[in-house]
Design a protein around this motif. Structure first.
Motif, mmCIF file in Angstrom:
data_model
loop_
_atom_site.group_PDB
_atom_site.id
_atom_site.type_symbol
_atom_site.label_atom_id
_atom_site.label_comp_id
_atom_site.label_asym_id
_atom_site.label_seq_id
_atom_site.Cartn_x
_atom_site.Cartn_y
_atom_site.Cartn_z
ATOM 1 N N GLU A 166 0.852 -1.200 0.000
ATOM 2 C CA GLU A 166 0.000 0.000 0.000
ATOM 3 C C GLU A 166 0.884 1.244 0.000
ATOM 4 O OE1 GLU A 166 -2.741 0.242 3.260
ATOM 5 O OE2 GLU A 166 -3.513 -1.757 2.902
ATOM 6 N N TRP B 236 -4.238 3.855 -0.665
ATOM 7 C CA TRP B 236 -4.702 2.551 -1.149
ATOM 8 C C TRP B 236 -5.158 1.714 0.028
ATOM 9 C CZ3 TRP B 236 -4.730 0.868 -6.278
ATOM 10 C CH2 TRP B 236 -4.208 1.779 -7.192
ATOM 11 N N THR B 237 -6.053 0.760 -0.256
ATOM 12 C CA THR B 237 -6.561 -0.151 0.755
ATOM 13 C C THR B 237 -6.317 -1.585 0.295
ATOM 14 O OG1 THR B 237 -8.319 1.421 1.251
ATOM 15 C CG2 THR B 237 -8.601 -0.813 2.078
ATOM 16 N N LYS B 238 -5.856 -2.433 1.219
ATOM 17 C CA LYS B 238 -5.622 -3.841 0.896
ATOM 18 C C LYS B 238 -6.929 -4.608 1.030
ATOM 19 C CE LYS B 238 -2.642 -7.716 1.933
ATOM 20 N NZ LYS B 238 -1.528 -8.192 2.742
ATOM 21 N N ARG B 239 -7.257 -5.385 0.022
ATOM 22 C CA ARG B 239 -8.430 -6.264 0.015
ATOM 23 C C ARG B 239 -7.952 -7.691 -0.224
ATOM 24 N NH1 ARG B 239 -11.708 -2.749 2.200
ATOM 25 N NH2 ARG B 239 -12.294 -1.025 0.878
ATOM 26 N N LYS B 240 -8.879 -8.661 -0.144
ATOM 27 C CA LYS B 240 -8.500 -10.070 -0.362
ATOM 28 C C LYS B 240 -7.902 -10.281 -1.744
ATOM 29 C CE LYS B 240 -11.997 -12.139 2.596
ATOM 30 N NZ LYS B 240 -13.200 -12.968 2.630
ATOM 31 N N GLU B 241 -8.520 -9.709 -2.765
ATOM 32 C CA GLU B 241 -8.105 -9.949 -4.144
ATOM 33 C C GLU B 241 -7.009 -9.002 -4.629
ATOM 34 O OE1 GLU B 241 -11.330 -7.040 -3.936
ATOM 35 O OE2 GLU B 241 -11.256 -9.090 -3.239
ATOM 36 N N PHE C 39 -5.397 -4.650 -4.181
ATOM 37 C CA PHE C 39 -5.367 -3.320 -3.581
ATOM 38 C C PHE C 39 -6.297 -2.414 -4.366
ATOM 39 C CE2 PHE C 39 -1.434 -5.497 -2.888
ATOM 40 C CZ PHE C 39 -1.202 -5.314 -1.540
ATOM 41 N N GLU C 40 -6.966 -1.483 -3.671
ATOM 42 C CA GLU C 40 -7.870 -0.585 -4.382
ATOM 43 C C GLU C 40 -7.849 0.817 -3.774
ATOM 44 O OE1 GLU C 40 -12.311 -0.974 -2.526
ATOM 45 O OE2 GLU C 40 -11.737 -2.497 -3.981
ATOM 46 N N LYS D 66 -8.303 -0.851 -9.152
ATOM 47 C CA LYS D 66 -7.865 -2.085 -8.491
ATOM 48 C C LYS D 66 -6.572 -2.605 -9.112
ATOM 49 C CE LYS D 66 -12.568 -3.569 -7.451
ATOM 50 N NZ LYS D 66 -13.550 -4.638 -7.589
#
Length: 93
Positions: free
Chosen positions: A8, A19-24, A26-27, A64
């Motif tokens: 991030e 940015w934000t970390k997601r399972k799939e 970064f978005e 993303k």
């Protein structure tokens, strides 16, 4: 308050947005102009990017980057010379 993920931080250093970390992957959520600029900038470094309109908020776009692009992000950091600010804490939003 948790510390920012290193990837991030690298994406923030490359693009100038949070940015934000997601399972799939970064978005980030930005307007159309910023989304297009981020897309072009990251694609210059051969990083796969998806920019799509947000269903929740009109005029906002979700950019993303999949987790599989982490090696390309690390390489882009070396090539671009961007510097990460260490130990940044995430804001509660």
């Amino acid at each position: 308050m948790p510390y920012e993920d290193p990837i991030e931080a690298a994406l923030r250093a490359l693009t100038g947005v949070e940015w934000t970390k997601r399972k799939e992957g970064f978005e980030t959520r930005v307007n159309k102009t910023t989304g297009n600029a981020i897309t072009l900038e990251l694609q210059d470094h051969k990083i796969q990017v998806v920019c799509e309109p947000s269903e929740a908020q009109t005029g906002r776009y979700i950019v993303k980057v999949p987790v599989s692009e982490v090696p390309f992000i690390n390489r882009a950091m070396k090539v671009s010379g961007a510097e990460i600010k260490p130990h940044r804490r995430k804001r509660n939003t």
